[in-house]
Design an enzyme around this catalytic site. Structure first.
Site, PDB file in Angstrom:
ATOM      1  N   ASN A   9       0.872  -1.178   0.000  1.00  0.00           N
ATOM      2  CA  ASN A   9       0.000   0.000   0.000  1.00  0.00           C
ATOM      3  C   ASN A   9       0.910   1.230   0.000  1.00  0.00           C
ATOM      4  O   ASN A   9       1.510   1.554   1.010  1.00  0.00           O
ATOM      5  CB  ASN A   9      -0.896  -0.027   1.248  1.00  0.00           C
ATOM      6  N   LYS A  11       0.166   4.321  -0.237  1.00  0.00           N
ATOM      7  CA  LYS A  11      -0.415   5.531   0.368  1.00  0.00           C
ATOM      8  C   LYS A  11      -0.139   6.731  -0.557  1.00  0.00           C
ATOM      9  O   LYS A  11      -0.101   6.563  -1.771  1.00  0.00           O
ATOM     10  CB  LYS A  11       0.117   5.722   1.789  1.00  0.00           C
ATOM     11  N   HIS A  97      -9.274   1.533   5.447  1.00  0.00           N
ATOM     12  CA  HIS A  97      -7.944   1.712   6.038  1.00  0.00           C
ATOM     13  C   HIS A  97      -8.038   2.673   7.224  1.00  0.00           C
ATOM     14  O   HIS A  97      -8.819   3.625   7.188  1.00  0.00           O
ATOM     15  CB  HIS A  97      -6.954   2.239   4.992  1.00  0.00           C
ATOM     16  N   GLU A  99      -6.280   5.042   8.103  1.00  0.00           N
ATOM     17  CA  GLU A  99      -6.057   6.457   7.764  1.00  0.00           C
ATOM     18  C   GLU A  99      -7.326   7.065   7.157  1.00  0.00           C
ATOM     19  O   GLU A  99      -7.589   8.260   7.347  1.00  0.00           O
ATOM     20  CB  GLU A  99      -4.850   6.576   6.821  1.00  0.00           C
ATOM     21  N   GLU A 169      -4.997  -4.682  10.830  1.00  0.00           N
ATOM     22  CA  GLU A 169      -3.946  -3.670  10.976  1.00  0.00           C
ATOM     23  C   GLU A 169      -4.157  -2.929  12.297  1.00  0.00           C
ATOM     24  O   GLU A 169      -4.925  -1.951  12.351  1.00  0.00           O
ATOM     25  CB  GLU A 169      -4.009  -2.661   9.820  1.00  0.00           C
ATOM     26  N   GLY A 175       3.053   2.326  10.772  1.00  0.00           N
ATOM     27  CA  GLY A 175       4.030   3.401  10.597  1.00  0.00           C
ATOM     28  C   GLY A 175       4.799   3.756  11.853  1.00  0.00           C
ATOM     29  O   GLY A 175       5.446   4.795  11.919  1.00  0.00           O
ATOM     30  N   SER A 215       3.958  -2.056  10.270  1.00  0.00           N
ATOM     31  CA  SER A 215       5.414  -2.123  10.463  1.00  0.00           C
ATOM     32  C   SER A 215       6.026  -3.456  10.021  1.00  0.00           C
ATOM     33  O   SER A 215       6.985  -3.940  10.624  1.00  0.00           O
ATOM     34  CB  SER A 215       5.784  -1.814  11.921  1.00  0.00           C
TER      35      SER A 215
END
Ligand code: 13P
Length: 259
Positions: A9, A11, A97, A99, A169, A175, A215
């Site tokens: 992904n 992003k 997701h 985000e 996730e 991240g 990660s």
């Protein structure tokens, strides 16, 4: 056994030239990729999806969008519909997701509509769920996953697990460099598979691929994907470098032989 899926992904990273350079390298790698039990997916930004589909069409690599509108069509400036994505011959679309949940206020109900649109348009959603740090620390991980799954999959009838991929996730691992332990990920993913078993029965539960994301890097991927309920990885940062991404695919090829 379910095939392993290694998905990158990207992003909001890479312009056209960086995208082309990566995809040309990936294409050369993938033309020699013969292990059918390891599937490869990349999710570039919207403007480059058609280029990606075109460049990778004679390889086993599939292309995913990173999000989709919950609206069907019409006056929604800036949005991209599921039917537009399907017209590019995309195979996958990431939905829910963390985000998008955080920055675009994607609620569980909105995500449910997006999942329905993606499936109706013949693409496979990569449906992301996961708890925040404070939810884990207060012992509410399973409660959060249960809610995200129950609302997200409401009125979605699956006759075969091949129509859906789920990505676990944990938000605290995205991240941050703080990867979940293989045991933490396995525990959550067994819970997810059990949800699928209750809702859809054994055939679907046994075929849905459940990925881990957060990660993931070459030095931790193998022990994660060797867990029984982990069928691959959704990778952010480490998927942006071609050598790291292909190293992780190579590690998946080793894992699939001993799993
Ligand atoms: P990182 O691999 O950078 O933690 O991102 C994970 C992710 O959000 C993939 O969708």
């Amino acid at each position: 056994m379910r095939p392993l899926l290694i998905a990158g992904n990207w992003k909001m990273n890479k312009d056209l030239f960086e995208t082309l350079a990566f995809l040309q390298g990936l294409r050369a790698y993938a033309q020699k990729h013969k292990e059918e039990r390891v599937q490869i997916v990349v999710a570039p930004a919207y403007p480059f999806l058609l280029t990606a589909v075109d460049l990778l069409k004679d390889t086993p690599v599939k292309v995913a969008a990173q999000d989709v509108s919950s609206n069907e069509d019409g006056a929604f400036t800036g949005e991209v519909s599921a039917s537009m994505l399907a017209s590019l011959h995309l195979s996958f679309c990431i939905v829910g997701h963390s985000e998008c949940r955080q920055y675009h206020s994607d609620t569980d109900d909105v995500i449910n509509i997006k999942l329905q649109r993606v499936i109706k348009n013949g693409m496979k959603p990569i449906f992301c769920i996961g708890e925040k740090l404070e939810e884990r620390q207060s012992g509410r991980t399973n409660e959060v996953l249960q809610r995200q799954l129950a609302i997200g999959l409401n009125e979605i009838n699956l006759s075969a697990g091949k129509d859906l991929v789920i990505a676990y996730e944990p938000v605290w691992a995205i991240g941050t460099g703080q990867v979940a332990t293989p045991q933490q990920a396995q525990e959550a993913q067994a819970f997810i598979r059990n949800f699928l078993l209750q809702k859809y029965g054994a055939e679907v539960a046994d075929t849905v691929q459940i990925l881990y994301g957060g990660s993931v890097k070459p030095d931790n991927i193998k022990e994660i994907i060797l867990q029984p309920d982990i069928d691959g990885a959704l990778i952010g940062g480490a998927s942006l470098k071609l050598d790291l991404f292909t190293a992780m695919i190579d590690l998946a090829k080793e894992a699939v032989k001993i799993k």
